[in-house]
Motif scaffolding. Structure first.
Motif, PDB file in Angstrom:
ATOM      1  N   ARG A  46      -7.573   2.315  -8.035  1.00 57.88           N
ATOM      2  CA  ARG A  46      -8.370   3.044  -7.038  1.00 57.88           C
ATOM      3  C   ARG A  46      -9.855   2.745  -7.204  1.00 57.88           C
ATOM      4  O   ARG A  46     -10.569   2.504  -6.228  1.00 57.88           O
ATOM      5  CB  ARG A  46      -8.116   4.541  -7.190  1.00 57.88           C
ATOM      6  CG  ARG A  46      -8.904   5.422  -6.240  1.00 57.88           C
ATOM      7  CD  ARG A  46      -8.901   6.846  -6.736  1.00 57.88           C
ATOM      8  NE  ARG A  46      -9.517   6.953  -8.036  1.00 57.88           N
ATOM      9  CZ  ARG A  46      -9.057   7.699  -9.033  1.00 57.88           C
ATOM     10  NH1 ARG A  46      -7.963   8.401  -8.888  1.00 57.88           N
ATOM     11  NH2 ARG A  46      -9.707   7.740 -10.187  1.00 57.88           N
ATOM     12  N   ASP A  47     -10.331   2.765  -8.455  1.00 61.85           N
ATOM     13  CA  ASP A  47     -11.749   2.484  -8.700  1.00 61.85           C
ATOM     14  C   ASP A  47     -12.111   1.063  -8.287  1.00 61.85           C
ATOM     15  O   ASP A  47     -13.185   0.818  -7.722  1.00 61.85           O
ATOM     16  CB  ASP A  47     -12.085   2.704 -10.178  1.00 61.85           C
ATOM     17  CG  ASP A  47     -12.003   4.176 -10.573  1.00 61.85           C
ATOM     18  OD1 ASP A  47     -12.019   5.027  -9.659  1.00 61.85           O
ATOM     19  OD2 ASP A  47     -11.914   4.462 -11.781  1.00 61.85           O
ATOM     20  N   LEU A  89     -10.953   4.626   5.020  1.00 57.71           N
ATOM     21  CA  LEU A  89     -11.857   3.599   4.479  1.00 57.71           C
ATOM     22  C   LEU A  89     -11.138   2.735   3.452  1.00 57.71           C
ATOM     23  O   LEU A  89     -11.328   1.510   3.404  1.00 57.71           O
ATOM     24  CB  LEU A  89     -13.090   4.264   3.848  1.00 57.71           C
ATOM     25  CG  LEU A  89     -14.030   4.980   4.825  1.00 57.71           C
ATOM     26  CD1 LEU A  89     -15.110   5.751   4.050  1.00 57.71           C
ATOM     27  CD2 LEU A  89     -14.695   3.976   5.769  1.00 57.71           C
ATOM     28  N   ARG A  90     -10.289   3.372   2.636  1.00 55.55           N
ATOM     29  CA  ARG A  90      -9.554   2.613   1.626  1.00 55.55           C
ATOM     30  C   ARG A  90      -8.519   1.693   2.271  1.00 55.55           C
ATOM     31  O   ARG A  90      -8.306   0.575   1.797  1.00 55.55           O
ATOM     32  CB  ARG A  90      -8.883   3.579   0.648  1.00 55.55           C
ATOM     33  CG  ARG A  90      -9.843   4.174  -0.372  1.00 55.55           C
ATOM     34  CD  ARG A  90      -9.208   5.244  -1.221  1.00 55.55           C
ATOM     35  NE  ARG A  90     -10.105   5.668  -2.301  1.00 55.55           N
ATOM     36  CZ  ARG A  90      -9.967   6.796  -2.985  1.00 55.55           C
ATOM     37  NH1 ARG A  90      -8.972   7.620  -2.701  1.00 55.55           N
ATOM     38  NH2 ARG A  90     -10.830   7.106  -3.947  1.00 55.55           N
ATOM     39  N   ARG A  91      -7.874   2.158   3.331  1.00 64.00           N
ATOM     40  CA  ARG A  91      -6.903   1.294   4.008  1.00 64.00           C
ATOM     41  C   ARG A  91      -7.610   0.076   4.602  1.00 64.00           C
ATOM     42  O   ARG A  91      -7.098  -1.047   4.528  1.00 64.00           O
ATOM     43  CB  ARG A  91      -6.186   2.082   5.108  1.00 64.00           C
ATOM     44  CG  ARG A  91      -5.228   3.128   4.566  1.00 64.00           C
ATOM     45  CD  ARG A  91      -4.341   3.703   5.661  1.00 64.00           C
ATOM     46  NE  ARG A  91      -3.526   4.798   5.157  1.00 64.00           N
ATOM     47  CZ  ARG A  91      -2.415   4.660   4.451  1.00 64.00           C
ATOM     48  NH1 ARG A  91      -1.993   3.440   4.155  1.00 64.00           N
ATOM     49  NH2 ARG A  91      -1.745   5.705   4.034  1.00 64.00           N
ATOM     50  N   SER A  92      -8.782   0.313   5.159  1.00 66.28           N
ATOM     51  CA  SER A  92      -9.544  -0.805   5.722  1.00 66.28           C
ATOM     52  C   SER A  92      -9.945  -1.785   4.622  1.00 66.28           C
ATOM     53  O   SER A  92      -9.798  -3.007   4.767  1.00 66.28           O
ATOM     54  CB  SER A  92     -10.778  -0.272   6.440  1.00 66.28           C
ATOM     55  OG  SER A  92     -11.566  -1.337   6.942  1.00 66.28           O
ATOM     56  N   ILE A 137      -0.954   2.481  -0.351  1.00 69.29           N
ATOM     57  CA  ILE A 137      -1.663   3.763  -0.453  1.00 69.29           C
ATOM     58  C   ILE A 137      -0.727   4.866   0.007  1.00 69.29           C
ATOM     59  O   ILE A 137      -0.312   4.904   1.167  1.00 69.29           O
ATOM     60  CB  ILE A 137      -2.944   3.761   0.407  1.00 69.29           C
ATOM     61  CG1 ILE A 137      -3.879   2.618  -0.043  1.00 69.29           C
ATOM     62  CG2 ILE A 137      -3.665   5.093   0.309  1.00 69.29           C
ATOM     63  CD1 ILE A 137      -5.142   2.499   0.800  1.00 69.29           C
ATOM     64  N   THR A 138      -0.369   5.755  -0.915  1.00 70.39           N
ATOM     65  CA  THR A 138       0.516   6.874  -0.592  1.00 70.39           C
ATOM     66  C   THR A 138      -0.213   8.182  -0.869  1.00 70.39           C
ATOM     67  O   THR A 138      -1.052   8.261  -1.779  1.00 70.39           O
ATOM     68  CB  THR A 138       1.798   6.809  -1.442  1.00 70.39           C
ATOM     69  OG1 THR A 138       1.448   6.781  -2.838  1.00 70.39           O
ATOM     70  CG2 THR A 138       2.597   5.569  -1.101  1.00 70.39           C
ATOM     71  N   PRO A 139       0.111   9.227  -0.075  1.00 75.07           N
ATOM     72  CA  PRO A 139      -0.591  10.502  -0.253  1.00 75.07           C
ATOM     73  C   PRO A 139      -0.199  11.188  -1.555  1.00 75.07           C
ATOM     74  O   PRO A 139       0.933  11.070  -2.026  1.00 75.07           O
ATOM     75  CB  PRO A 139      -0.152  11.318   0.967  1.00 75.07           C
ATOM     76  CG  PRO A 139       1.149  10.715   1.386  1.00 75.07           C
ATOM     77  CD  PRO A 139       1.055   9.255   1.048  1.00 75.07           C
ATOM     78  N   THR A 140      -1.147  11.914  -2.098  1.00 79.79           N
ATOM     79  CA  THR A 140      -0.908  12.695  -3.305  1.00 79.79           C
ATOM     80  C   THR A 140      -1.778  13.943  -3.251  1.00 79.79           C
ATOM     81  O   THR A 140      -2.523  14.154  -2.292  1.00 79.79           O
ATOM     82  CB  THR A 140      -1.218  11.867  -4.571  1.00 79.79           C
ATOM     83  OG1 THR A 140      -0.835  12.618  -5.730  1.00 79.79           O
ATOM     84  CG2 THR A 140      -2.702  11.540  -4.655  1.00 79.79           C
ATOM     85  N   ILE A 147      -2.776   4.706  -5.388  1.00 85.42           N
ATOM     86  CA  ILE A 147      -2.924   3.316  -4.956  1.00 85.42           C
ATOM     87  C   ILE A 147      -2.195   2.410  -5.942  1.00 85.42           C
ATOM     88  O   ILE A 147      -2.390   2.513  -7.164  1.00 85.42           O
ATOM     89  CB  ILE A 147      -4.412   2.928  -4.858  1.00 85.42           C
ATOM     90  CG1 ILE A 147      -5.111   3.872  -3.869  1.00 85.42           C
ATOM     91  CG2 ILE A 147      -4.565   1.482  -4.410  1.00 85.42           C
ATOM     92  CD1 ILE A 147      -6.591   3.657  -3.757  1.00 85.42           C
ATOM     93  N   THR A 148      -1.363   1.549  -5.412  1.00 85.43           N
ATOM     94  CA  THR A 148      -0.583   0.620  -6.230  1.00 85.43           C
ATOM     95  C   THR A 148      -0.716  -0.777  -5.658  1.00 85.43           C
ATOM     96  O   THR A 148      -0.631  -0.965  -4.445  1.00 85.43           O
ATOM     97  CB  THR A 148       0.904   1.028  -6.251  1.00 85.43           C
ATOM     98  OG1 THR A 148       1.023   2.397  -6.638  1.00 85.43           O
ATOM     99  CG2 THR A 148       1.692   0.157  -7.224  1.00 85.43           C
ATOM    100  N   PHE A 149      -0.930  -1.747  -6.543  1.00 82.77           N
ATOM    101  CA  PHE A 149      -0.932  -3.143  -6.128  1.00 82.77           C
ATOM    102  C   PHE A 149       0.517  -3.628  -6.100  1.00 82.77           C
ATOM    103  O   PHE A 149       1.188  -3.671  -7.138  1.00 82.77           O
ATOM    104  CB  PHE A 149      -1.756  -3.999  -7.087  1.00 82.77           C
ATOM    105  CG  PHE A 149      -3.246  -3.864  -6.911  1.00 82.77           C
ATOM    106  CD1 PHE A 149      -3.787  -3.251  -5.803  1.00 82.77           C
ATOM    107  CD2 PHE A 149      -4.112  -4.378  -7.868  1.00 82.77           C
ATOM    108  CE1 PHE A 149      -5.166  -3.136  -5.640  1.00 82.77           C
ATOM    109  CE2 PHE A 149      -5.491  -4.277  -7.717  1.00 82.77           C
ATOM    110  CZ  PHE A 149      -6.015  -3.646  -6.595  1.00 82.77           C
ATOM    111  N   MET A 150       0.994  -3.995  -4.919  1.00 78.93           N
ATOM    112  CA  MET A 150       2.369  -4.482  -4.749  1.00 78.93           C
ATOM    113  C   MET A 150       2.326  -6.010  -4.640  1.00 78.93           C
ATOM    114  O   MET A 150       1.446  -6.580  -3.985  1.00 78.93           O
ATOM    115  CB  MET A 150       2.997  -3.877  -3.506  1.00 78.93           C
ATOM    116  CG  MET A 150       2.964  -2.351  -3.467  1.00 78.93           C
ATOM    117  SD  MET A 150       3.938  -1.581  -4.777  1.00 78.93           S
ATOM    118  CE  MET A 150       5.597  -1.949  -4.192  1.00 78.93           C
TER     119      MET A 150
END
Length: 586
Positions: free
Chosen positions: A146-147, A375-378, A405-408, A418-421
Motif C-alpha cells: 500500500r505504501d 485514486l489508488r485504483r487509478s 484492491i479489496t475493501p477492508t 492491496i495485493t500484488f497479483m
C-alpha cells in the motif's frame, strides 16, 4: 548522490575509503569477500540498526562517514533543520558507534551537528533506497505494498491519505466519546440520583448565611438564661444609677467628684481637662444604666422560640456533619453540587446525539476512503501497465500483473487491502506475487518496480544488493541493461556476482579479503598476529576490469574467459552508446 564512503573498524574493515561516481557503480568479489559489509555500513551511517558485532574485534569504536552531494530539495530540508551545507552542496553524514561494558552507543552527525534518530529516518528517505532480494518478504505485506502504491501515485495520493488520517482521528474521537458515554451512563444516573438528593436536602435547609449557626447558638444561650440576664441587668442598673437602699451609686459618686473638681477649677484652670473627663464619665455611666435597664425590661422568656432555635441548631448540625466541617463549607458544597447537577442534566449530550455524531464522522471517513480507493485504483492501473512494460525486456514477455484492491475495515490509511497479483506464464491464473514468484522472478520484479519508482520522486542514490541472484544468460543481460537504464536517472550502487551486470558498470570495485599481520597489545606485551581485513580496489582500466570479469565468468583467467570478458565489455559499450543515442533522440 553518494560521493565518498569512509569506514573505520567496521566488522572486518579496518580502514576503507571509496569514491563513487554517477551512473552505475558495481561491487564484485567472491562469495564472503565482504561486499555486503560495505552496504551494511551505508545502512548504518543512515541510522540502521547496529549491534556490538559491527565493531571490529580488538577495538571499541567504529566510524562510518558518507559524503553526499545535495540537490536543491535536500538543501531546503537541511535549512529547515538549521544545518548548513559545506561548500554550498556537500553533506557529510557520520555515525560513531562505541561499546562500553555491555552497552552499545552511537551518535549521528550531519555536518558536525548532532541529530536524533527521527531526523536520520527522514534524511534516509531523501538520500538512499536499498533494494535486496530479501524484500520479497515485504512484497507479501499489504501495508508495505500500500505504501509503495501511494508513493507511486504522486503527490495527490499522499495528500488525500492525510485527509483520510484526519477523518479517521475525528471518527475515533466521536466513537470513543460514544463508548465512554455508554459505559458511564449507569454511573452517570447514579451520580444524578446522588446530586439530586443532596441538592434537595441542602435546598430544603435554606442555607443562606454562613454565620447562622453561630448566631443561633448565641440566641439559644440568651433564651436559656433570660432570668439570670434580667437579674444581672437590674443589679448593674442599681449600682450605676438608682439604688433601692442607702448605698451611693456610681452616678452619685461621680456627681460628688464633679462638684469638687468644679470648685477646684475656680482656683486652678489646669484641672479643667479632668473636670471634662468626669463629666464625660458621668454621661457615659448614665447612658449605660439607661440601656441596661431597657435591656432587662425587654427580656422575656420565649419557650416556643427557644424550641425553634434548638430544632434549627439540630438541623444545621446534621448538615455540617455531612457536608462540613463548617456551615460555610456546606453552603459551598451546595453551590458546587447545583453546578454539577446542571452540567449533567443540561450540558451532557444524549446517547442519541452522540450516535448521530459518530455516524456523521464515519460517513465522512468512508467518503474520504472511497476517494482514496479511487485514486489508488487509478495509480494501480498505471503501475500495472508500466510494470509489465518494464518486465518484458527482462525475459518476461507474457507476464501478467495486477494490483488487487479489496475493501477492508477503515483505518487511518484507508479501507483497502492491496495485493500484488502475478502470473509469469500464459494460462496460469493470477496469484499473490509473494506466494508464486521464484527467486529469479522476484529479483526481476523488484528491479522493474524500482525502475517504475525511479521515474517518480525517489532518492538520488539507489542500492541493489545481489538483485540478480538466481538468474543467468539472457535474463542477467536484461537486468544489467535495466540497472544501467535506471542509472541514467539516479546513481546506482550494485553488489553482483554476474559478469554481465558488472560489464555495464561506469565504475567497478573489486572487494576481497586479505590476511595481514597486525601488532596488538596483550598483557602489556606487544606481538603480531594474523587478522582478516576487507580490501577494495577500483578497477580503473580495461585490463583490470577484463581480468575481474573473466574471474567472475570462469573462476580463472583462461583464454576463453578472457575472450568472454572482452566480448562483454564490447557489448556493454555498444549498449551504452545505443542508450545515449536514444536519449538524444528523445
Amino acid at each position: 548522490m553518494l560521493r565518498v564512503l569512509r569506514i573505520e573498524n567496521f566488522a572486518l574493515i579496518d580502514q576503507l575509503e571509496l569514491e563513487f561516481g554517477t551512473g552505475l557503480n558495481v561491487l564484485t568479489g567472491e562469495t564472503g569477500a565482504g561486499k555486503s559489509i560495505i552496504l551494511d555500513a551505508i545502512d548504518a551511517v543512515l541510522g540502521g540498526k547496529v549491534s556490538s558485532r559491527v565493531i571490529r574485534t580488538g577495538t571499541n569504536r567504529s566510524l562510518v562517514e558518507a559524503t553526499f552531494v545535495a540537490d536543491s530539495a535536500l538543501a531546503h530540508w537541511l535549512s529547515e533543520q538549521e544545518i548548513d551545507l559545506i561548500d554550498d552542496n556537500l553533506l557529510i553524514v557520520s555515525r560513531e558507534i562505541s561499546i562500553t561494558a555491555n552497552n552499545v552507543r552511537s551518535r549521528s552527525r550531519l555536518n558536525g551537528v548532532l541529530v536524533n534518530r527521527q531526523v536520520m529516518n527522514e534524511l534516509r528517505e531523501r538520500l538512499v533506497e536499498i533494494t535486496a532480494q530479501g524484500q520479497s518478504v515485504l512484497v507479501g505485506q499489504s501495508s508495505q505494498v500500500r505504501d509503495w502504491l501511494d508513493v507511486y501515485g504522486g503527490s495527490t495520493l499522499p495528500q488525500h491519505r492525510d485527509v483520510v488520517a484526519g477523518a479517521y482521528v475525528t471518527y475515533q474521537q466521536a466513537h470513543l466519546a460514544l463508548e465512554q458515554r455508554r459505559t458511564s451512563d449507569r454511573e452517570r444516573l447514579q451520580q444524578l440520583d446522588l446530586l439530586t438528593y443532596q441538592v434537595t436536602e441542602l435546598g430544603a435547609a435554606s442555607l443562606d448565611d454562613p454565620d447562622e449557626f453561630e448566631q443561633l447558638q448565641q440566641e439559644r444561650e440568651r433564651l436559656t438564661h433570660v432570668v439570670d440576664l434580667q437579674h444581672m441587668s437590674y443589679k448593674i442598673y442599681q449600682a450605676l444609677y438608682q439604688n433601692d437602699g442607702d448605698a451611693l451609686t456610681v452616678t452619685d459618686l461621680l456627681g460628688d467628684s464633679e462638684g469638687a473638681l468644679t470648685d477646684m477649677v475656680e482656683y486652678d484652670k489646669e484641672l479643667q481637662p479632668l473636670l471634662d473627663l468626669i463629666c464625660d464619665a458621668q454621661t457615659a455611666v448614665c447612658e449605660v444604666a439607661r440601656q441596661i435597664n431597657a435591656y432587662g425590661e425587654n427580656l422575656e422568656a420565649d419557650p416556643q422560640r427557644l424550641e425553634e432555635v434548638e430544632e434549627r441548631i439540630r438541623e444545621l448540625k446534621q448538615i455540617i456533619r455531612k457536608y462540613g466541617p463548617t456551615l460555610a463549607d456546606a453552603i459551598a458544597h451546595y453551590n458546587r453540587t447545583q453546578a454539577e447537577l446542571a452540567a449533567l442534566t443540561n450540558s451532557e449530550q444524549s446517547i442519541e446525539s452522540l450516535e448521530k455524531q459518530e455516524k456523521a464522522c464515519f460517513d465522512k471517513l468512508i467518503k474520504a476512503c472511497n476517494k482514496l480507493t479511487q485514486l489508488r485504483r487509478s495509480a494501480g492501473e498505471k503501475l500495472e501497465a508500466e510494470l509489465i512494460r518494464e518486465l518484458k525486456p527482462l525475459a518476461m514477455e507474457k507476464v501478467q500483473f495486477k494490483v488487487d484492491i479489496t475493501p477492508t475495515t477503515p483505518t487511518s490509511t484507508g479501507a483497502d487491502k492491496i495485493t500484488f497479483m502475478f502470473s509469469p506464464n500464459p494460462g496460469e491464473p493470477l496469484q499473490p506475487l509473494s506466494e508464486t514468484a521464484s527467486g529469479g522472478e522476484m529479483s526481476r520484479f523488484l528491479l522493474a518496480l524500482k525502475a517504475c519508482f525511479s521515474l517518480q520522486e525517489a532518492p538520488d542514490t539507489m542500492v541493489f544488493d545481489e538483485i540478480d541472484v538466481g538468474v543467468s544468460g539472457r535474463v542477467a543481460q536484461s537486468i544489467a541493461e535495466k540497472l544501467h537504464q535506471i542509472s541514467y536517472q539516479q546513481q546506482v550502487l550494485c553488489v553482483t556476482h554476474q559478469p554481465l551486470v558488472a560489464a555495464m558498470a561506469d565504475r567497478h570495485f573489486r572487494v576481497s579479503k586479505q590476511v595481514i599481520n597486525e601488532a596488538r597489545k596483550k598483557e602489556n606485551n606487544g606481538h603480531a598476529e594474523e587478522r582478516t581485513v576487507v580490501r577494495v580496489v577500483t578497477l580503473d582500466n580495461l585490463t583490470k576490469r577484463r581480468d575481474e570479469l573473466a574471474q567472475l565468468a570462469g573462476g580463472k583467467s583462461a583464454q576463453d574467459a578472457i575472450a568472454f570478458a572482452d566480448s562483454l565489455l564490447v557489448q556493454a559499450q555498444h549498449h551504452r552508446n545505443k542508450l545515449a543515442t536514444d536519449d538524444k533522440r528523445m
